[in-house]
Design a protein around this motif. Structure first.
Motif, PDB file in Angstrom:
ATOM      1  N   GLY A 200       0.639  -1.491   0.050  1.00  0.00           N
ATOM      2  CA  GLY A 200       0.065   0.277   0.085  1.00  0.00           C
ATOM      3  C   GLY A 200       0.790   0.942   0.119  1.00  0.00           C
ATOM      4  N   LEU A 201       2.003   1.185  -0.738  1.00  0.00           N
ATOM      5  CA  LEU A 201       2.949   2.299  -0.539  1.00  0.00           C
ATOM      6  C   LEU A 201       2.609   3.194  -1.860  1.00  0.00           C
ATOM      7  N   GLY A 202       1.796   2.845  -2.207  1.00  0.00           N
ATOM      8  CA  GLY A 202       2.153   3.450  -3.522  1.00  0.00           C
ATOM      9  C   GLY A 202       1.501   2.861  -4.682  1.00  0.00           C
ATOM     10  N   ILE A 203       1.375   3.734  -6.203  1.00  0.00           N
ATOM     11  CA  ILE A 203       1.276   2.628  -7.259  1.00  0.00           C
ATOM     12  C   ILE A 203       2.528   2.385  -8.277  1.00  0.00           C
ATOM     13  N   ALA A 204       1.975   1.355  -8.815  1.00  0.00           N
ATOM     14  CA  ALA A 204       3.590   1.258  -9.500  1.00  0.00           C
ATOM     15  C   ALA A 204       3.172   0.727 -10.725  1.00  0.00           C
ATOM     16  N   LEU A 205       4.222   1.208 -11.466  1.00  0.00           N
ATOM     17  CA  LEU A 205       4.459   0.480 -13.413  1.00  0.00           C
ATOM     18  C   LEU A 205       5.033  -0.374 -13.812  1.00  0.00           C
ATOM     19  N   VAL A 206       5.103  -1.372 -13.470  1.00  0.00           N
ATOM     20  CA  VAL A 206       5.291  -2.380 -13.781  1.00  0.00           C
ATOM     21  C   VAL A 206       4.654  -3.700 -15.044  1.00  0.00           C
ATOM     22  N   SER A 207       6.727  -3.934 -15.377  1.00  0.00           N
ATOM     23  CA  SER A 207       6.325  -5.609 -16.607  1.00  0.00           C
ATOM     24  C   SER A 207       5.172  -6.336 -16.201  1.00  0.00           C
ATOM     25  N   LEU A 208       3.615  -6.928 -17.235  1.00  0.00           N
ATOM     26  CA  LEU A 208       2.580  -7.467 -17.738  1.00  0.00           C
ATOM     27  C   LEU A 208       3.024  -8.665 -16.391  1.00  0.00           C
ATOM     28  N   PRO A 209       4.388  -9.630 -16.988  1.00  0.00           N
ATOM     29  CA  PRO A 209       4.158 -10.783 -17.019  1.00  0.00           C
ATOM     30  C   PRO A 209       4.328 -10.950 -15.320  1.00  0.00           C
ATOM     31  N   PHE A 210       5.469  -9.606 -14.611  1.00  0.00           N
ATOM     32  CA  PHE A 210       5.518  -9.614 -13.653  1.00  0.00           C
ATOM     33  C   PHE A 210       4.442  -9.809 -12.282  1.00  0.00           C
ATOM     34  N   ALA A 211       3.380  -8.724 -13.074  1.00  0.00           N
ATOM     35  CA  ALA A 211       1.570  -8.567 -12.070  1.00  0.00           C
ATOM     36  C   ALA A 211       1.266  -9.377 -11.830  1.00  0.00           C
ATOM     37  N   VAL A 212       1.006 -10.266 -12.918  1.00  0.00           N
ATOM     38  CA  VAL A 212      -0.491 -11.067 -13.275  1.00  0.00           C
ATOM     39  C   VAL A 212      -0.287 -12.032 -11.879  1.00  0.00           C
ATOM     40  N   PRO A 213       0.742 -12.798 -11.675  1.00  0.00           N
ATOM     41  CA  PRO A 213       0.410 -13.628  -9.845  1.00  0.00           C
ATOM     42  C   PRO A 213       0.180 -12.762  -9.187  1.00  0.00           C
ATOM     43  N   TYR A 214       0.223 -11.473  -8.872  1.00  0.00           N
ATOM     44  CA  TYR A 214      -0.428 -10.642  -7.874  1.00  0.00           C
ATOM     45  C   TYR A 214      -2.124 -10.202  -8.140  1.00  0.00           C
ATOM     46  N   LEU A 215      -2.186  -9.627  -9.505  1.00  0.00           N
ATOM     47  CA  LEU A 215      -3.300  -9.542 -10.297  1.00  0.00           C
ATOM     48  C   LEU A 215      -4.802 -10.528  -9.933  1.00  0.00           C
TER      49      LEU A 215
END
Length: 312
Positions: free
Chosen positions: A238-253
């Motif tokens: 909850g420390l901010g909004i991250a701009l990340v490569s989508l393959p890394f975000a998929v498990p979290y999403l």
């Protein structure tokens, strides 16, 4: 070609590529003295000096540069042909050196290893995990998987998936704040941005909408990370909004730990591809790996899974 002549040429080419007898010896699994002796024998046979030697570095002479340009491609073709003929019972065989990003490789490439070895049991994987771009030819890799960089001379690519970056945040970070409907609504919100491990810079990415409109990204730089997975882990707190490569975000999403911010907007960073030297005759082990990875990514639908316009 005599084995002695082949070995001598290989010592010359590898030494020229890395600028060091010692490093060439390490990659060829010889002693530096043996590499130096082979190169000296080649110079004696040709009657010219191929290298300027000093205590600090090894540089090609003009004659050495000309000779390298004339023999390197042909040598690679001969080497590939010999490797293919030497394959076990006509099947691809040998040590397969591949470089890939640490987290991307663990999440999406390592799970393919069992099936790959069932099909090609005579191949021995030698896989390296590093988030930096490697010198594919100079470092002796058969292939590499990655994206977001320009192709060096002599290297070609086959596309695996889009390389999209997206904005994500923890659900608790979004709740209780004013609605974020347009890029301008990001103004002054804390951003978790990625610093390139290659350049050390934080790139000023433009956002692209599904309607192909472009806007600047006004996110305030609250902190930087050198890795998208680390940025996701920080955003989860909850420390901010991250701009990340989508393959890394998929498990979290998928786990509900993060959610997309401005899901109609993304950063287009080209493609994630498998890279390899552009020889006319690829070693069987390399061709088998490239075809297998392209096939598996297509069958598993990873191209659509990493498309920012389809993943909410």
């Amino acid at each position: 070609m005599a084995i002695e002549s082949f070995s001598t040429l290989e010592c010359f080419i590898r030494s020229a590529e890395v600028g060091s007898f010692a490093e060439a010896a390490r990659r060829l699994r010889l002693t530096p003295a043996a590499v130096g002796k082979n190169v000296a024998q080649l110079e004696s046979r040709l009657g010219v000096r191929l290298f300027q030697r000093s205590t600090r570095k090894l540089t090609l002479t003009e004659a050495g540069q000309r000779f390298l340009s004339e023999v390197k491609d042909s040598f690679g073709t001969i080497q590939s042909a010999m490797a293919n003929l030497a394959s076990a019972q006509g099947q691809p065989a040998g040590l397969l050196r591949v470089s890939m990003g640490t987290v991307f490789g663990r999440l999406y490439v390592l799970p393919l290893l069992g099936e790959f070895l069932q099909r090609f049991p005579a191949i021995t994987p030698d896989w390296h995990f590093d988030n930096r771009q490697v010198d594919l030819i100079g470092q002796g890799f058969d292939a590499a998987i990655g994206g977001g960089f320009e192709l060096p001379p002599g290297v070609v690519a086959r596309r695996l998936t889009p390389a999209h970056r997206v904005l994500v945040a923890a659900p608790g970070f979004i709740q209780g704040r004013a609605a974020i409907n347009q890029p301008e609504d990001l103004l002054e919100l804390p951003g978790i941005l990625i610093r390139s491990p290659q350049t050390g810079r934080v790139r000023a990415w433009p956002l692209t909408s599904r309607w192909r409109e472009q806007r600047p990204l006004p996110l305030r730089q609250a902190m930087t990370m050198s890795d998208s997975d680390a940025a996701c882990a920080v955003a989860q707190q909850g420390l901010g909004i991250a701009l990340v490569s989508l393959p890394f975000a998929v498990p979290y999403l998928r786990a509900g730990l993060l959610q997309r911010v401005l899901p109609d907007w993304y950063v287009d960073d080209g493609n994630i591809s498998v890279y390899y030297a552009g020889h006319k005759l690829l070693p069987g082990k390399t061709r088998a790996f490239i075809d297998f990875v392209v096939e598996q990514f297509a069958e598993q639908g990873l191209a659509s899974a990493f498309d920012a316009l389809e993943v909410l």
